[in-house]
Motif scaffolding. Sequence first.
Motif, PDB file in Angstrom:
ATOM      1  N   PRO A 213       0.806  -1.232   0.000  1.00  0.00           N
ATOM      2  CA  PRO A 213       0.000   0.000   0.000  1.00  0.00           C
ATOM      3  C   PRO A 213       0.832   1.271   0.000  1.00  0.00           C
ATOM      4  O   PRO A 213       0.452   2.266  -0.631  1.00  0.00           O
ATOM      5  CB  PRO A 213      -0.837  -0.120   1.284  1.00  0.00           C
ATOM      6  N   TRP A 214       1.966   1.258   0.729  1.00  0.00           N
ATOM      7  CA  TRP A 214       2.766   2.483   0.826  1.00  0.00           C
ATOM      8  C   TRP A 214       3.526   2.804  -0.465  1.00  0.00           C
ATOM      9  O   TRP A 214       4.076   3.878  -0.613  1.00  0.00           O
ATOM     10  CB  TRP A 214       3.731   2.383   2.008  1.00  0.00           C
ATOM     11  N   GLU A 215       3.536   1.858  -1.415  1.00  0.00           N
ATOM     12  CA  GLU A 215       4.183   2.114  -2.709  1.00  0.00           C
ATOM     13  C   GLU A 215       3.245   2.814  -3.695  1.00  0.00           C
ATOM     14  O   GLU A 215       3.692   3.292  -4.733  1.00  0.00           O
ATOM     15  CB  GLU A 215       4.626   0.793  -3.346  1.00  0.00           C
ATOM     16  N   LEU A 216       1.972   2.845  -3.383  1.00  0.00           N
ATOM     17  CA  LEU A 216       0.969   3.265  -4.342  1.00  0.00           C
ATOM     18  C   LEU A 216       0.629   4.744  -4.223  1.00  0.00           C
ATOM     19  O   LEU A 216       0.582   5.299  -3.127  1.00  0.00           O
ATOM     20  CB  LEU A 216      -0.309   2.439  -4.167  1.00  0.00           C
ATOM     21  N   THR A 217       0.355   5.347  -5.360  1.00  0.00           N
ATOM     22  CA  THR A 217      -0.200   6.697  -5.398  1.00  0.00           C
ATOM     23  C   THR A 217      -1.709   6.563  -5.491  1.00  0.00           C
ATOM     24  O   THR A 217      -2.227   5.854  -6.363  1.00  0.00           O
ATOM     25  CB  THR A 217       0.324   7.478  -6.616  1.00  0.00           C
ATOM     26  N   LYS A 218      -2.419   7.239  -4.607  1.00  0.00           N
ATOM     27  CA  LYS A 218      -3.872   7.073  -4.513  1.00  0.00           C
ATOM     28  C   LYS A 218      -4.563   8.326  -5.047  1.00  0.00           C
ATOM     29  O   LYS A 218      -4.359   9.419  -4.537  1.00  0.00           O
ATOM     30  CB  LYS A 218      -4.264   6.787  -3.062  1.00  0.00           C
ATOM     31  N   THR A 219      -5.400   8.147  -6.064  1.00  0.00           N
ATOM     32  CA  THR A 219      -6.044   9.267  -6.748  1.00  0.00           C
ATOM     33  C   THR A 219      -7.556   9.062  -6.770  1.00  0.00           C
ATOM     34  O   THR A 219      -8.027   8.001  -7.197  1.00  0.00           O
ATOM     35  CB  THR A 219      -5.543   9.379  -8.199  1.00  0.00           C
ATOM     36  N   PRO A 220      -8.331  10.059  -6.340  1.00  0.00           N
ATOM     37  CA  PRO A 220      -9.793   9.918  -6.426  1.00  0.00           C
ATOM     38  C   PRO A 220     -10.260   9.980  -7.870  1.00  0.00           C
ATOM     39  O   PRO A 220      -9.769  10.787  -8.668  1.00  0.00           O
ATOM     40  CB  PRO A 220     -10.319  11.106  -5.610  1.00  0.00           C
ATOM     41  N   GLY A 221     -11.182   9.108  -8.224  1.00  0.00           N
ATOM     42  CA  GLY A 221     -11.685   9.070  -9.593  1.00  0.00           C
ATOM     43  C   GLY A 221     -13.132   8.630  -9.645  1.00  0.00           C
ATOM     44  O   GLY A 221     -13.766   8.382  -8.617  1.00  0.00           O
ATOM     45  N   ILE A 222     -13.659   8.540 -10.869  1.00  0.00           N
ATOM     46  CA  ILE A 222     -15.030   8.101 -11.114  1.00  0.00           C
ATOM     47  C   ILE A 222     -14.978   6.916 -12.068  1.00  0.00           C
ATOM     48  O   ILE A 222     -14.289   6.948 -13.087  1.00  0.00           O
ATOM     49  CB  ILE A 222     -15.888   9.232 -11.723  1.00  0.00           C
ATOM     50  N   ASP A 223     -15.713   5.872 -11.734  1.00  0.00           N
ATOM     51  CA  ASP A 223     -15.739   4.673 -12.571  1.00  0.00           C
ATOM     52  C   ASP A 223     -16.576   4.905 -13.828  1.00  0.00           C
ATOM     53  O   ASP A 223     -17.571   5.630 -13.796  1.00  0.00           O
ATOM     54  CB  ASP A 223     -16.332   3.514 -11.765  1.00  0.00           C
ATOM     55  N   ARG A 233     -11.137   4.940  -5.847  1.00  0.00           N
ATOM     56  CA  ARG A 233      -9.772   5.392  -5.598  1.00  0.00           C
ATOM     57  C   ARG A 233      -8.867   4.592  -6.524  1.00  0.00           C
ATOM     58  O   ARG A 233      -8.859   3.360  -6.478  1.00  0.00           O
ATOM     59  CB  ARG A 233      -9.385   5.145  -4.140  1.00  0.00           C
ATOM     60  N   ILE A 234      -8.141   5.297  -7.359  1.00  0.00           N
ATOM     61  CA  ILE A 234      -7.269   4.641  -8.333  1.00  0.00           C
ATOM     62  C   ILE A 234      -5.885   4.517  -7.719  1.00  0.00           C
ATOM     63  O   ILE A 234      -5.234   5.516  -7.412  1.00  0.00           O
ATOM     64  CB  ILE A 234      -7.211   5.457  -9.637  1.00  0.00           C
ATOM     65  N   ASP A 235      -5.434   3.288  -7.515  1.00  0.00           N
ATOM     66  CA  ASP A 235      -4.114   3.025  -6.936  1.00  0.00           C
ATOM     67  C   ASP A 235      -3.136   2.702  -8.062  1.00  0.00           C
ATOM     68  O   ASP A 235      -3.321   1.731  -8.803  1.00  0.00           O
ATOM     69  CB  ASP A 235      -4.179   1.851  -5.957  1.00  0.00           C
ATOM     70  N   ALA A 571      -4.729   9.916 -12.766  1.00  0.00           N
ATOM     71  CA  ALA A 571      -3.896   9.102 -11.892  1.00  0.00           C
ATOM     72  C   ALA A 571      -2.537   8.809 -12.515  1.00  0.00           C
ATOM     73  O   ALA A 571      -1.518   8.815 -11.820  1.00  0.00           O
ATOM     74  CB  ALA A 571      -4.612   7.788 -11.569  1.00  0.00           C
ATOM     75  N   VAL A 572      -2.519   8.532 -13.807  1.00  0.00           N
ATOM     76  CA  VAL A 572      -1.274   8.213 -14.515  1.00  0.00           C
ATOM     77  C   VAL A 572      -1.300   8.912 -15.871  1.00  0.00           C
ATOM     78  O   VAL A 572      -2.305   9.504 -16.260  1.00  0.00           O
ATOM     79  CB  VAL A 572      -1.106   6.685 -14.721  1.00  0.00           C
ATOM     80  N   PHE A 573      -0.191   8.823 -16.589  1.00  0.00           N
ATOM     81  CA  PHE A 573      -0.112   9.431 -17.917  1.00  0.00           C
ATOM     82  C   PHE A 573      -0.362   8.369 -18.988  1.00  0.00           C
ATOM     83  O   PHE A 573      -0.037   7.189 -18.798  1.00  0.00           O
ATOM     84  CB  PHE A 573       1.245  10.088 -18.131  1.00  0.00           C
ATOM     85  N   PRO A 574      -0.912   8.762 -20.131  1.00  0.00           N
ATOM     86  CA  PRO A 574      -1.157   7.786 -21.204  1.00  0.00           C
ATOM     87  C   PRO A 574       0.149   7.272 -21.798  1.00  0.00           C
ATOM     88  O   PRO A 574       1.185   7.943 -21.710  1.00  0.00           O
ATOM     89  CB  PRO A 574      -1.968   8.591 -22.232  1.00  0.00           C
TER      90      PRO A 574
END
Length: 678
Positions: A213-223, A233-235, A571-574
């Motif tokens: 868990p501590w390796e992950l970047t957590k970003t709020p998103g919509i499914d 939450r996009i990990d 959360a991430v780049f394309p």
Amino acid sequence: MPKVTVDGTEIDVPAGATVLQACELAGKEIPRFCYHERLSIAGNCRMCLVEVKPGPPKPQASCALPAAEGQIIATNSPMVKKAREGVMEFLLINHPLDCPICDQGGECDLQDQSVAYGRGASRYPENKRAVTEKYMGPIVKTVMTRCIQCTRCVRFAEEVAGVEEIGAIGRGEMMQITTYLERAAQSELSGNVVDLCPVGALTAKPYAFEARPWELTKTPGIDVMDALGTNIRIDSRGRAVLRALPRISEEVNEEWASDKTRWAVDGLLHRRLDKPFVRVKGKLQAASWEEAFGAVAKAAKAAGSSVAAIGGDLVDCETLYAARELVKALGGSALEGRQTGLAYDVSSLAAVNFNTGIANLERADVILLVGTNPRHEAAVLNTRIRKAVRKGGAKVFAIGPEIDLTYPVQWLGAELKTLTKLPKDVDEALTNAKRPVLIMGGLPLKFEGAHGAALALAAKYKLVRVLEDGTAWNGYNVLHFTCARSGGLLLGYAHDGGIKGLAATKPKLSFFLGADEVDYSLFADTFKVYLGHHGDAGAHAADVVLPAAAYTEKPGTYVNLEGRVQHSLRAVFPPGDAREDWTILRALSEVLGHTLPFDSYDELRAKMIADVPALGVNGVIDYGWNPPKLPAKPTETLTGYPIADFYLTNTICRASPTMQRCSAELVHGVRKFAEAAE
């Protein structure tokens, strides 16, 4: 409201509250394993012990003890401390020392509470008990030796998912949690038991040994897998999305998410479009952005104002708006987002909206389903209907082919003409209902007369009314099952006659925005430009392919089926040369000589909200209630539902190895990719 004293602080608690809830209202942390706010009380882990006076001279389980007037509750007395240490010691007797290799490590209730409330040493010298692993399908991995029999998974399966396939066998120390027949749990919500499990007995099979868990970047998103707009939450780690977890949203998804929401994300790593392509002599060939834009510019010059845009199912409102403005700048006006051919009336968006609201659905006392399978079309919404049945005693009637919806349903046949004359018992139920609800699926909307008959029924039974408490109630609902539908309708993506009507205008240039479900034979004579993120049907049919970003790779605005405006973050780049959709359209507009009036995402969003103020609403859009008068005599018989395979509904799912496994086993009955341990 009874008054209780918690550690010397006197508070008022609601009638019917438990001692555990009273302690939490007083700001005290009570450890627990079996108790969960959304499940029934089991009282079998005994970790929530507190001292209560007046009462027996022993610790009591606070989760199962009602709060009563005059209680004096101690949450940190020596008796409580010793009792909790004893409970923890017993729980750890058979629990293996798996923390270094357990996927629950770092977000494990047992770890946290053993540190906070345990003794720090064990006095048990005997061998630990071992339990064989159980097979629960492609989503859930089991290590049942770790199980502490809290039964959260059993209660979730029975009470929320409505699939009674997980239970306990054996007694005492020999008790085991299993799926009985050692097969995959037949539920679209099975992944939620991983979140519910307080130890590492149930973990996510696709995520096994991937990250901490501590390796992950957590970003709020919509499914975007359905029209519900589940808050997630996009990990991610680096440029890869490793999992999607639900965020608590009482108005939308509570704290649940469908299996598709959680694990279709591995499809983001497969079959991606990462460079532009141009069709040369019938074959797509890799090209530079300049070459791709040049090919589009040449086609646009020949097309003149004969330009159209078709929106896909997963597209954000910003992309739809930018494409609309580009088509308008080129002199065109043809827009459509209903890929599969629907052509219903959109003169009133309230008539195609889920007006009751997702959370309000729990209050309904009579529900009529028309041509919809909410279990597949909106799996989490289906739990709200089930809650209305279980806790509120709601009656459910349905028109359509009979299926298992996880709650009792009285089926009225599959003929749509039933809408014009309901059976006597249904008529009486709707007449006497205080909070009646009609839910119409997307399937009947394609048949003439069905939409009008549903609206006529809404008027006849006064589904739109004012309740006794003075609040407004609108029981008329249309259940969309694609993420971009409501936003697309707001932005005008609804052509007369639907996609066939648009195709009949024979546009010379068409932009397909992630549209992979279109019948491309309708556009045989059109120059097709595809903006998307996966090499699916749209890319195969296109003349020019422009690689775009997926929903986790861009910020975006989405409108869910009830008209709730929600915002997702990047959360991430394309990958590769892929870019955010709006930036592609902005750059292309400059090449075409019709530069769009925005240079940044914020400018685009501000312009969009200025043109369509509803998209700037913080919450649910109020469409009012002004239904159109439509023909009301349907004659068709429903023969099936739109979603034949829940796990393969869009391009991301079709690229997902996990969704392919789920489809193979749970839909087609073929168990693939068996692990050596199974």
